[in-house]
Design an enzyme around this catalytic site. Structure first.
Site, mmCIF file in Angstrom:
data_model
loop_
_atom_site.group_PDB
_atom_site.id
_atom_site.type_symbol
_atom_site.label_atom_id
_atom_site.label_comp_id
_atom_site.label_asym_id
_atom_site.label_seq_id
_atom_site.Cartn_x
_atom_site.Cartn_y
_atom_site.Cartn_z
ATOM 1 N N ASP A 90 0.819 -1.225 0.000
ATOM 2 C CA ASP A 90 0.000 0.000 0.000
ATOM 3 C C ASP A 90 0.845 1.263 0.000
ATOM 4 O OD1 ASP A 90 -2.268 -1.499 0.118
ATOM 5 O OD2 ASP A 90 -2.388 -1.462 2.309
ATOM 6 N N HIS B 234 26.862 3.586 -12.589
ATOM 7 C CA HIS B 234 25.605 3.820 -11.859
ATOM 8 C C HIS B 234 25.592 3.067 -10.527
ATOM 9 C CE1 HIS B 234 23.339 5.029 -15.789
ATOM 10 N NE2 HIS B 234 24.191 5.948 -15.378
ATOM 11 N N ASP C 196 28.972 11.230 -6.471
ATOM 12 C CA ASP C 196 28.163 11.905 -7.488
ATOM 13 C C ASP C 196 26.801 12.129 -6.841
ATOM 14 O OD1 ASP C 196 26.577 12.666 -9.625
ATOM 15 O OD2 ASP C 196 27.360 11.149 -11.004
ATOM 16 N N ASP D 229 23.897 18.571 -9.800
ATOM 17 C CA ASP D 229 24.490 17.294 -10.215
ATOM 18 C C ASP D 229 26.006 17.481 -10.203
ATOM 19 O OD1 ASP D 229 25.163 14.889 -11.331
ATOM 20 O OD2 ASP D 229 24.214 15.251 -13.277
ATOM 21 N N HIS E 179 25.307 16.651 -20.073
ATOM 22 C CA HIS E 179 23.893 16.635 -20.475
ATOM 23 C C HIS E 179 23.264 17.943 -20.028
ATOM 24 C CE1 HIS E 179 23.159 15.715 -16.203
ATOM 25 N NE2 HIS E 179 24.167 14.867 -16.309
ATOM 26 N N HIS F 248 18.774 14.759 -16.203
ATOM 27 C CA HIS F 248 19.120 14.682 -17.635
ATOM 28 C C HIS F 248 18.007 15.448 -18.332
ATOM 29 C CE1 HIS F 248 22.023 11.012 -17.440
ATOM 30 N NE2 HIS F 248 22.245 11.907 -16.497
ATOM 31 N N GLU G 184 31.405 16.573 -17.322
ATOM 32 C CA GLU G 184 31.748 15.495 -16.388
ATOM 33 C C GLU G 184 32.595 14.384 -17.007
ATOM 34 O OE1 GLU G 184 28.344 12.973 -15.332
ATOM 35 O OE2 GLU G 184 27.037 14.400 -16.329
ATOM 36 N N TYR H 241 38.149 5.488 -15.854
ATOM 37 C CA TYR H 241 37.765 4.349 -15.018
ATOM 38 C C TYR H 241 38.638 3.163 -15.411
ATOM 39 C CZ TYR H 241 33.892 7.601 -15.031
ATOM 40 O OH TYR H 241 33.155 8.750 -14.969
ATOM 41 N N ARG I 2 35.825 10.800 -11.668
ATOM 42 C CA ARG I 2 34.972 11.682 -12.482
ATOM 43 C C ARG I 2 34.931 13.024 -11.765
ATOM 44 N NH1 ARG I 2 31.083 8.610 -13.050
ATOM 45 N NH2 ARG I 2 29.585 9.224 -11.449
ATOM 46 N N GLU J 181 32.624 16.551 -12.041
ATOM 47 C CA GLU J 181 31.413 17.049 -12.712
ATOM 48 C C GLU J 181 30.988 18.386 -12.120
ATOM 49 O OE1 GLU J 181 27.915 14.573 -12.106
ATOM 50 O OE2 GLU J 181 26.925 15.503 -13.821
HETATM 51 N N1 GLY Z 1 24.355 11.664 -11.721
HETATM 52 C C1 GLY Z 1 23.927 11.423 -13.031
HETATM 53 C C2 GLY Z 1 24.795 12.059 -13.993
HETATM 54 O O1 GLY Z 1 25.832 12.559 -13.637
HETATM 55 O O2 GLY Z 1 24.476 12.173 -15.125
HETATM 56 MN MN MN Z 2 26.250 13.243 -11.727
HETATM 57 MN MN MN Z 3 25.504 14.393 -14.723
#
Ligand code: GLY
Ligand code: MN
Ligand code: MN
Length: 439
Positions: free
Chosen positions: A36, A241, A258, A270, A353, A360, A383, A387, A411, A413
């Site tokens: 529920d 991810h 991230d 982000d 993006h 996004h 970003e 890796y 990374r 970003e």
């Molecule tokens: N955290 C998702 C991206 O960096 O696109």
């Molecule tokens: Mn990100």
């Molecule tokens: Mn991003």
């Protein structure tokens, strides 16, 4: 916050773009989590952009073929004490007019019976097929009835088109008030990263660092994380991810975070930062970090009007490939490595993006053959990363990778506004130089 005049201006722009086509824009519905229990409500960003109403199941009509004062119609959940005592306040039909500027509002239950009359005289219908399972059968049935009766009535809407390209042309260019909201969300997100780094120590669990970040988001009045926070120690950072966030942080590893917050009006940050858990980079970590940082800086410098998302990506790729060549992790010429994609076992995603109400965010990157040029007021992430792991095979002809490089995932970003001159880095509050990340 975005004021009611701004919502009204957005609706007027949308109505103008629709010319003689009537648009049906549904709100989101609650989504079951289990049994529920529902997930926290998340409004549909197009509906939100045009109305600012944060309730499920409503429907907005935009009717440019009708006279002024009958062009913005809302169907909403009606006031109902029995429902509100369980699920909270509703604005109801009166609130839809008084607070949200609808020309006319109705209870949601009247949508099916009233839609046909409202669509009469529209040249076409703008409605996104395939996304709104409760509303779609009603729209199709009303149009079918129009078509069936066209012979006698002499009219029917002639086409069904998606409204998204028109709304997304608006959303991709941020208004001044939106940029203010994005500065705010970026600032809170950057402060959370700073706090998390200052508290990170070997022996902690990834989850504890996630807690520091997300607690800060909530304390600052944000709705919460904009997406599943990634808190990835060591080799976990090579899983793009990664969200399980449940491993111990090891002395000598890097930590990649991230994470960004979503404000109550859904504007999103982000940010990714990568830093040594014990406060000191190893030689290999520092060498790779400096390559990513240089790639990111060059790519950010290229975020200027007239460039495009593809050229920003290629700027980053070139610096990454040059750096990896210097370190002996690639071999060949820069141009042929780029042309063959022979670096993709080390850098396998795009460099950014659009960012806005969706992380996004909406908006085309290409129109047919042509990349969409950057314009002042667009916001995008930059970003790049590297890796190094065994997950992807080394391409034939490229050097095998020595163990000392493996398990390093980096990374960096930032969220960047295209402006007339130097790009505005919204997330500069989160430090990223090698010196600042060491202690
Ligand atoms: N955290 C998702 C991206 O960096 O696109
Ligand atoms: Mn990100
Ligand atoms: Mn991003």
């Amino acid at each position: 916050m975005i004021d009611s005049n701004t919502y009204s201006e957005r609706r007027n722009c949308f109505l103008e773009k629709l010319t003689g086509t009537a648009a049906v824009i549904p709100a989101a519905s609650l989504v079951p989590h289990h049994a529920d229990c529902d997930y926290p409500f998340r409004q549909n960003s197009d509906f939100w952009y045009l109305t600012g109403l944060d309730e499920p199941d409503a429907v907005a009509l935009f009717l440019p073929h009708r006279p002024l004062g009958e062009q913005f119609i809302l169907f909403v959940l009606p006031k109902e004490p029995g429902a509100e005592v369980w699920n909270g306040f509703r604005w109801g039909v009166e609130g839809a007019v008084e607070r949200f500027g609808a020309d006319i509002a109705h209870p949601l239950g009247e949508f099916q019976s009233k839609l046909g009359d409202y669509l009469k005289g529209a040249e076409g219908i703008a409605f996104r097929i395939g996304k709104h399972p409760k509303i779609e059968p009603i729209v199709l049935q009303v149009w079918t009835e129009q078509l069936d009766q066209a012979q006698r009535n002499g009219y029917s809407s002639k086409f069904l088109v998606p409204p998204c390209p028109l709304i997304h042309q608006l959303r991709i260019l941020k208004q001044p008030q939106e940029l203010e909201r994005m500065r705010e969300t970026a600032q809170i997100s950057a402060e959370a990263h700073e706090l998390a780094r200052q508290h990170t120590r070997p022996g902690m669990n990834e989850r504890q660092v996630q807690a520091i970040i997300e607690q800060y988001f909530l304390e600052k009045g944000a709705r919460g994380p904009a997406y599943g926070s990634i808190v990835a120690g060591g080799d976990n950072a090579c899983v793009l991810h990664y969200t399980s966030n449940n491993a111990p942080l090891l002395d000598g590893d890097l930590l990649l975070i991230d994470a960004g917050c979503s404000l109550v009006d859904y504007y999103n940050g982000d940010i990714t930062r990568t830093f040594p858990i014990n406060g000191r980079f190893t030689g290999e970590q520092k060498a790779l970090y400096e390559v990513v940082l240089e790639a990111q800086q060059s790519a950010i410098d290229s975020v200027v009007p007239g460039q495009n998302a593809e050229s920003v990506h290629l700027t980053a790729v070139r610096v990454l490939v040059e750096g990896l060549l210097d370190l002996g992790l690639l071999k060949g010429s820069v141009d042929s490595l780029i042309a063959q994609g022979a670096y993709r076992h080390l850098y396998m995603h795009r460099t950014g993006h659009w960012l806005g109400l969706d992380v996004h965010d909406v908006g085309a990157y290409r129109l047919g053959e042509y990349p969409v040029e950057l314009e002042s007021g667009m916001v995008l992430t930059v970003e790049p990363g590297i890796y190094v792991s065994d997950r992807l095979p080394v391409p034939i002809g490229q050097p095998e990778i020595a163990d000392r490089w493996k398990g390093i995932g980096i990374r960096i970003e930032d969220d960047v506004v295209v402006s007339g001159g130097t790009p505005e880095i919204l997330t500069a509050g989160a430090v990223k130089s090698v010196e600042e990340l060491q202690r």
